[in-house]
Motif scaffolding. Structure first.
Motif, short mmCIF file in Angstrom:
data_model
loop_
_atom_site.label_atom_id
_atom_site.label_comp_id
_atom_site.label_asym_id
_atom_site.label_seq_id
_atom_site.Cartn_x
_atom_site.Cartn_y
_atom_site.Cartn_z
N ASN B 36 37.99 3.23 100.03
CA ASN B 36 37.83 4.69 100.02
C ASN B 36 37.82 5.24 98.60
O ASN B 36 36.99 6.06 98.24
CB ASN B 36 39.01 5.31 100.76
CG ASN B 36 38.55 5.98 102.03
OD1 ASN B 36 37.40 6.42 102.11
ND2 ASN B 36 39.41 6.04 103.01
N LEU B 37 38.76 4.74 97.81
CA LEU B 37 38.88 5.21 96.44
C LEU B 37 37.61 4.89 95.65
O LEU B 37 37.09 5.75 94.93
CB LEU B 37 40.11 4.58 95.79
CG LEU B 37 40.30 4.85 94.30
CD1 LEU B 37 40.35 6.34 94.03
CD2 LEU B 37 41.57 4.20 93.80
N CYS B 38 37.11 3.66 95.80
CA CYS B 38 35.93 3.28 95.04
C CYS B 38 34.72 4.13 95.44
O CYS B 38 33.92 4.53 94.60
CB CYS B 38 35.62 1.80 95.24
SG CYS B 38 36.82 0.75 94.42
N SER B 40 34.84 7.19 96.68
CA SER B 40 35.07 8.53 96.10
C SER B 40 34.72 8.53 94.62
O SER B 40 34.14 9.49 94.11
CB SER B 40 36.54 8.93 96.25
OG SER B 40 36.86 9.02 97.60
N ILE B 272 41.48 8.95 91.49
CA ILE B 272 42.64 8.11 91.83
C ILE B 272 43.81 8.96 92.30
O ILE B 272 44.37 8.74 93.37
CB ILE B 272 43.07 7.26 90.60
CG1 ILE B 272 41.95 6.26 90.25
CG2 ILE B 272 44.37 6.52 90.89
CD1 ILE B 272 42.19 5.46 88.99
N THR B 275 43.07 10.71 95.68
CA THR B 275 43.02 9.78 96.80
C THR B 275 44.42 9.33 97.20
O THR B 275 44.77 9.34 98.39
CB THR B 275 42.16 8.55 96.46
OG1 THR B 275 40.89 8.99 96.02
CG2 THR B 275 41.98 7.65 97.66
#
Lengths: 235, 341, 296
Positions: B36-38, B40, B272, B275
């Protein structure tokens, strides 16, 4: 009455006003001369509170007003007529005048009297009182902004280049009017490029160049100074 | 140059550390969080490329994310499933079934192509007119997604995308996005665009054709968004047009604003921080809901926290956490200070 | 003839509501150059106030007055929370804070009330129909027209005949000059937000009165409508916003009658493309705002 010491005004990294000190006594008409870009208008707008001072102090009757907001300055009796003339073009002439009296809007009777007085002084404004101010000619707009400033019954009038871009006959009338206002005891700071006209009506004068005061003296002294033209050309 | 490389190295390093740590831990939850973070990151960096360099707020970004997601969906949903997922699909495309990796790229390119066509005339607008047109563009894209049933299954959920996005793919794309964002920022176009942000007239006088520069940035930004959307599609495998509207816009914008829109470092750190906070709050919400402490479901808490954080950041630190300098520049300066001592 | 009358009533009632929505948005934009994304949430706030006071047993008009008052308060809160602290910073910052404040209010409604629709009390007359000159129409439409006429009249009177109104019009063209005449900036700004809230509150009663329920996202559609109407009418002109509202209503209703069903669902795409085209072709809108476009 008004005292300015070591004033600086900056736009980002550019310092338009580097060091200005001047005084204005009660009932005096002082003119601030200088070439285009010398920093006269910035000085005036800073006094009016419309531009922040980067350094220095502005004192009104001994009280510090360096950081005062424009509305506060207006309430304390300083009326400003900026160079850009700034009538409210969509408002009628009458509404423009009514706003001029904003600081004393509760004094209905006094405001009505002043309105009549202004219409007496400027008959052309009376004729056009219900027209949008944007439809007025340049000279008429200049009369309107001066009349609007007078509606607040100011103690100090800051006038920026009232002759700018006007026909000579109208310039003469504007200066006659300035003399009349001075005659009524009003304290005036007049910023001008038209030095000869300004020196005719002024008591004292300051000459600005590149953001600094270059010379000061009585109107006669400044008018007699031979290097006046040189100052302008160099500015 | 060394500073830019340092910036890329540090930011990519963060992602690599995360990938390694996630693999070592082997917890599915963290795996999901990291992917998810990547994703975003790809989206935020895309927005940063346009907003950070041009200084113009764009609402349309998430619309291009949607284009990427739907493009890859049409191209990759297995032929035998298309009858169910997209019953009204045009016969010409119904027989296509591409590899997701190719389709993700096509998704990005489609988004970029749409951006190239529609945005050129918009790029000469600034301030309020630019914001409203970009907002209007988002609404147009959203309306089309919601009602073009042949391709999107209308407002209903579209399902059947193969799950192709794993952590390596997402992290790799995020690192590429970091490199591209730094490279664009430091390119001639990026420099001119950034100078136009401060003084449009002066940059114009230097010979920069500002609308064209903005246009280039916008296309690149849409490419990121399209790829991000496609990655997300192959991660979540089913979605509806609702996913590409104001709520998502708000989250991505929040990440960028909190981190600092002008810097790539800001975009990365913003993504970061938001998230991690978001996921923690989501977990909290879920926990509260499971424990049935309140009679109603608790939702909206995360958005409230994010909204408050955005306002606080804009009031106290208008440029965000990394307002002007990239992390590379900051580290070099610190190193030099030490030497001086 | 009766078709024409029906059509006119539809256009005028929808247009009246649209005009009020647009006016509420443009009063803030015209003076502060702020596109207030939280405007739709003012409508939401009034709606939820109706829901929360529905059990109180007060007469409907009193509840409505309270709801409008809450919308005004929410408008002023927008000023203090989202606008004033970042006013001196950048245009973008102000836009983002207003967007954030909008999300904040919406999610507060989600969190503290419910994501599901909540019924609001409606007066009897809202659900009645009226028959005259061969036309049957909901009484609500006629009430909307009447309310719009009253509100527009009141607004016009306020802007033309009170010192505050004149000062606000002046501030819209040249904020600094108005301040140099002694008009306090904060008063003008708060008044703009308060009037925006007042209009939103009144619109809310009419708008939510159509469906009788309120949800957290209720403000989005009015916000979008206000956007389109103000763009059509010129972002800075008050008369333009009103005209834009009526034009949009005319367009919507005409499209409803003429567009085939499978294109009708794309109506928003059409109207918003129109918005983009208008902004490109005439960024100042169909009606020009105040002549000198000086920024504050």
């Amino acid at each position: 009455m008004l005292e300015i010491a070591g004033l600086q005004v900056a736009y980002g990294a550019i310092r338009a006003v580097r060091d200005v000190s001047l005084t204005l006594a009660e009932g005096e008409l002082v003119t601030l001369l200088g070439a285009n870009g010398a920093g006269k208008s910035s000085t005036l707008m800073c006094i009016a509170g419309a531009l922040p001072a980067a350094a220095g102090a502005i004192r009104l009757e001994g009280q510090d007003v360096t950081a005062a907001r424009p509305e506060v300055m207006a309430r304390r009796g300083v009326a400003t007529v900026p160079e850009t003339r700034d009538v409210f073009p969509d408002l009628t002439v009458d509404e423009n005048l009514q706003l001029g009296a904003y600081t004393r809007r509760n004094d209905t009777k006094g405001v009505a009297e002043d309105r009549t007085r202004m219409f007496g002084m400027f008959p052309v404004l009376a004729e056009r009182s219900s027209q949008p101010a944007g439809t007025l000619s340049g000279g008429e707009q200049q009369m309107l902004v001066i009349a609007r400033a007078m509606m607040s019954r100011p103690r100090i009038l800051l006038l920026d280049e009232p002759s700018l871009g006007l026909a000579p006959t109208i310039v003469n009338r504007i200066f006659e009017m300035i003399a009349t206002l001075k005659g009524s005891g009003l304290t005036i700071l007049l910023v001008e490029q038209n030095a000869s006209k300004a020196l005719e009506v002024a008591d004292r004068a300051y000459v600005m160049r590149l953001g600094k005061i270059e010379a000061e003296g009585t109107a006669a002294e400044i008018a007699a100074a031979t290097d006046l033209k040189a100052l302008y050309l160099a500015g | 140059m060394a500073r830019n490389l340092t910036t890329i190295a540090v930011l990519s390093g963060l992602i690599l550390v995360m990938v390694v740590a996630t693999n070592l831990l082997g917890v599915r939850l963290f795996d999901r969080l990291a992917i998810n973070l990547c994703i975003s990151l790809v989206l935020v960096l895309g927005l940063q490329v346009f907003m950070g360099n041009s200084g113009i707020l764009s609402f349309a970004h998430i619309g291009f994310m949607g284009i990427g997601a739907y493009t890859t969906a049409v191209l990759t949903i297995p032929v035998r499933m298309k009858g169910m997922s997209l019953p009204d699909l045009y016969p010409i495309v119904a027989g296509i079934e591409l590899s997701p990796y190719v389709a993700i790229l096509v998704g990005g390119l489609t988004a970029a192509a749409v951006a190239a066509v529609v945005s050129y005339p918009l790029m000469r607008l600034s301030d309020a007119a630019a914001v409203i047109t970009s907002f209007a563009l988002l609404v147009v894209l959203h309306t089309v997604m919601t009602h073009w049933s042949e391709v999107t299954n209308g407002p209903r959920t579209l399902f059947g995308l193969p799950r192709a996005t794993d952590l390596n793919l997402a992290a790799g794309t995020a690192i590429l996005a970091i490199v591209a964002a730094v490279a664009f920022k430091e390119s001639r176009a990026g420099l001119l665009l950034r100078s136009s942000r401060d003084d449009e007239v002066a940059a114009g006088a230097m010979g920069a054709h500002i609308p064209r520069l903005r246009w280039q940035a916008f296309i690149l930004s849409a490419l990121f968004a399209g790829i991000g959307g496609a990655l997300w599609g192959h991660f979540i495998t089913s979605f509806s047009p609702k996913a590409f509207f104001l709520k998502e816009t708000f989250v991505i914008l929040g990440m960028l604003v909190i981190g600092g829109a002008s810097t790539v470092t800001g975009a990365v750190f913003g993504a970061i921080i938001v998230t991690v906070t978001f996921e923690s709050l989501r977990a909290l919400e879920a926990g509260i809901n499971q424990a049935k402490i309140f009679s109603e479901q608790v939702i909206g808490l995360t958005e409230i926290v994010l909204a408050l954080a955005m306002i606080v950041v804009l009031v106290l630190r208008p440029g965000g956490l990394f307002a002007t300098q990239e992390i590379g520049a900051l580290l070099w300066r610190r190193a030099r200070k030490k030497e001086d001592r | 003839m009766s078709f024409f009358l029906q059509f006119m009533i539809d256009v005028l009632s929808l247009g009246g509501a649209y005009a009020l929505m647009a006016l509420g948005l443009v009063i803030v934009y015209g003076i502060l150059r702020l596109v207030n994304f939280a405007y739709g949430e003012l409508i939401m706030v009034a709606g939820y106030t109706m829901y929360l006071t529905s059990g109180s047993g007060l007469p409907w008009l009193v509840m409505a007055a309270v709801a409008v008052l809450m919308a005004i308060m929410a408008g002023i809160a927008t000023d203090y929370i989202a606008f004033r602290p970042v006013r001196a910073k950048s245009v973008t910052a102000v836009l983002i804070t207003s967007f954030a404040f909008s999300t904040l209010l919406q999610n507060a409604a989600l969190l503290f009330i419910s994501p599901r629709p909540r019924n609001v009390p409606l007066p009897e007359i809202f659900s009645e129909t009226v028959q005259f000159a061969g036309v049957i129409t909901p009484a609500r439409n006629l009430i909307t027209i009447a309310t719009a006429v009253v509100m527009l009249g009141l607004f016009s009177w306020l802007m033309r005949h009170t010192v505050l109104g004149i000062a606000m019009r002046a501030a819209a063209t040249n904020f600094t000059m108005a301040r140099m005449l002694g008009v306090p900036a904060n008063l003008i700004i708060s008044s703009a937000f308060a009037i925006s809230g007042l209009l939103a509150g009144v619109v809310s009663m009419l708008w939510i009165g159509r469906v009788g329920a309120v949800v957290p996202g209720v403000g989005l559609e009015p916000l979008l409508i206000a956007f389109i109407a103000t763009v059509i009418g010129g972002m800075r002109s008050l008369q333009g916003a009103v005209l834009g509202g009526f034009l949009l209503a005319f367009m919507d209703i005409t499209l409803n009658f003429t567009l085939p069903q499978d294109l009708l669902k794309f109506r928003d795409a059409f109207t918003f493309s129109l918005v983009i085209l208008i902004l490109l072709w005439r960024p100042q809108g169909l009606i020009r705002g105040p002549a000198s476009g000086q920024r504050t």
